[in-house]
Scaffold this motif. Structure first.
Motif, short mmCIF file in Angstrom:
data_model
loop_
_atom_site.label_atom_id
_atom_site.label_comp_id
_atom_site.label_asym_id
_atom_site.label_seq_id
_atom_site.Cartn_x
_atom_site.Cartn_y
_atom_site.Cartn_z
N ALA A 1 0.83 -1.21 0.00
CA ALA A 1 0.00 0.00 0.00
C ALA A 1 0.86 1.25 0.00
O ALA A 1 0.57 2.23 -0.70
CB ALA A 1 -0.93 -0.01 1.22
N ARG A 2 1.96 1.22 0.79
CA ARG A 2 2.86 2.37 0.83
C ARG A 2 3.53 2.59 -0.53
O ARG A 2 3.65 3.73 -1.00
CB ARG A 2 3.90 2.17 1.92
N ALA A 3 3.96 1.50 -1.16
CA ALA A 3 4.59 1.62 -2.48
C ALA A 3 3.60 2.13 -3.51
O ALA A 3 3.94 2.95 -4.37
CB ALA A 3 5.15 0.26 -2.90
N GLU A 4 2.36 1.67 -3.40
CA GLU A 4 1.33 2.15 -4.33
C GLU A 4 1.05 3.64 -4.14
O GLU A 4 0.88 4.38 -5.10
CB GLU A 4 0.05 1.33 -4.12
N ALA B 1 4.00 5.64 -5.58
CA ALA B 1 3.94 5.64 -7.04
C ALA B 1 2.85 6.58 -7.55
O ALA B 1 3.05 7.32 -8.53
CB ALA B 1 3.70 4.22 -7.55
N ALA B 2 1.70 6.60 -6.88
CA ALA B 2 0.61 7.49 -7.29
C ALA B 2 0.99 8.95 -7.08
O ALA B 2 0.70 9.80 -7.93
CB ALA B 2 -0.66 7.16 -6.51
N TRP C 1 4.52 14.25 -11.64
CA TRP C 1 4.94 14.35 -13.04
C TRP C 1 3.82 14.88 -13.92
O TRP C 1 4.06 15.63 -14.87
CB TRP C 1 5.42 12.99 -13.54
N ARG C 2 2.60 14.51 -13.60
CA ARG C 2 1.45 14.99 -14.39
C ARG C 2 1.31 16.50 -14.24
O ARG C 2 1.04 17.20 -15.23
CB ARG C 2 0.18 14.29 -13.91
#
Length: 282
Positions: free
Chosen positions: A21-24, A27-28, A34-35
Motif C-alpha cells: 500500500a505504501r509503495a502504491e 507511485a501514485a 509528473w502529471r
C-alpha cells in the motif's frame, strides 16, 4: 475472553500488505507530480504549434504577429542585447522588492502595536494603492529624476501594499491561548514578537512576497517606459516604435522568464523556511 494472538504468517502478510500500500501510494504521488509538471509543458507546446500554424496559414505579416520560430531566432541572435538590457531591470526590480517589502514589514509591525497609527495611515496606504502605476510613475520621475532611483521607487511602491496587508494580518494571527501561554512562560515582548507573532505571520508574508516578486518586475519595466535608455522596458518601447515584433516578443519572453525565476526563488525559500507549515498543511 482474550482475542487470539496473531500468528507469524498473518503478521508477515499484514506487513507485506502495508508495504504494498505504501509503495502504491508513493507511485501514485510521483505520477501526480509528473502529471502536474508535464501538463503545462504539453499545453504550452500545443499553443506554440497552433500559433505557428496560424501565422503560416493566415499569412500574418511579421510586424503584426511573428511566428514562434522567428521569436526563437531573435532570442538566439540578440541574446547578448537582451541580457544586457535585462541587467538594469533586474537590479531595479530586486532593489525595489527589498526596499518595498522591508518598509511594509516595519510599518505592519508598528500597526500591530499602535492601533492609532493604523487607523490614521492605513486608509492613506489604500488610497495610494488604488492609483494606477502609470499615473504616479511620471510624478516619481519628476521628483527623483530619470535615473535608477525613480525606477526602484516605482517597483518598491507596487510591492508595498500587498505585503503591508498580509503582514499586518499575519502578525495578528495569534490566538488568545498562544498569548496566554507566552505570558505564563514569562516571555518578553521581543520574544513574543519574534517567536510567536513573526512565526505566525510567515505564511502570510511569503504569500505576499510571491506576488511582489512578479509585480516588482512590472514596476521596473513601467518605470523604464517613462524615459529610460536601457532596460527591458526601454527595449520594448524601441522595438514597438521600430515595428520589430520579433524583438518585442523576445524582450517580453526574457522579462517573463526573469519574473518566473524570481517567483521560483521565493517559492524555494518558502519551502525551505516553512517546512513546519508544509508538514502541517499536508
Amino acid at each position: 475472553m482474550t482475542a487470539p494472538a496473531m500468528s507469524q504468517t498473518e503478521a508477515s502478510e499484514t506487513y507485506v500488505s502495508d508495504e504494498a500500500a505504501r509503495a502504491e501510494y508513493v507511485a501514485a504521488a510521483r505520477s501526480a507530480a509528473w502529471r502536474r509538471r508535464l501538463l503545462p509543458v504539453g499545453a504550452a507546446i500545443l499553443l506554440l504549434v497552433l500559433w505557428e500554424l496560424a501565422v503560416v496559414v493566415f499569412q500574418v505579416r511579421p510586424f503584426i504577429a511573428p511566428a514562434p520560430t522567428a521569436v526563437a531566432a531573435t532570442l538566439y541572435a540578440k541574446f547578448g542585447l537582451l541580457i544586457g538590457n535585462l541587467a538594469p531591470t533586474a537590479t531595479e526590480a530586486v532593489s525595489g522588492f527589498i526596499i518595498g517589502n522591508v518598509a511594509a514589514i516595519v510599518i505592519a509591525a508598528g500597526f500591530v502595536y499602535q492601533r492609532t497609527a493604523e487607523e490614521a495611515f492605513f486608509p492613506i496606504a489604500v488610497m495610494v494603492h488604488t492609483i494606477p502605476v502609470m499615473a504616479y510613475a511620471p510624478i516619481l520621475v519628476l521628483l527623483l529624476g530619470n535615473g535608477l532611483s525613480a525606477k526602484v521607487a516605482i517597483a518598491a511602491l507596487i510591492c508595498f501594499f500587498p505585503t503591508l496587508v498580509n503582514m499586518t494580518r499575519g502578525l495578528r494571527a495569534v490566538t488568545s491561548q498562544q498569548m496566554e501561554l507566552m505570558r505564563i512562560l514569562s516571555a518578553s515582548p521581543s520574544e513574543i514578537f519574534f517567536k510567536l507573532r513573526l512565526k505566525c505571520s510567515l505564511p502570510y508574508l511569503f504569500a505576499a512576497l510571491k506576488i511582489a516578486a512578479a509585480t516588482s518586475v512590472i514596476g521596473a519595466i513601467v518605470g523604464e517606459w517613462i524615459g529610460a535608455t536601457t532596460g527591458i522596458g526601454a527595449l520594448i518601447i524601441q522595438a514597438t516604435y521600430n515595428f520589430d515584433s520579433p524583438l518585442l516578443y523576445a524582450t517580453i519572453v526574457v522579462g517573463s522568464a526573469f519574473s518566473a525565476a524570481f517567483f521560483g526563488v521565493i517559492s524555494w525559500l518558502e519551502s525551505h523556511f516553512l517546512k513546519w507549515n508544509v508538514a502541517q498543511s499536508g
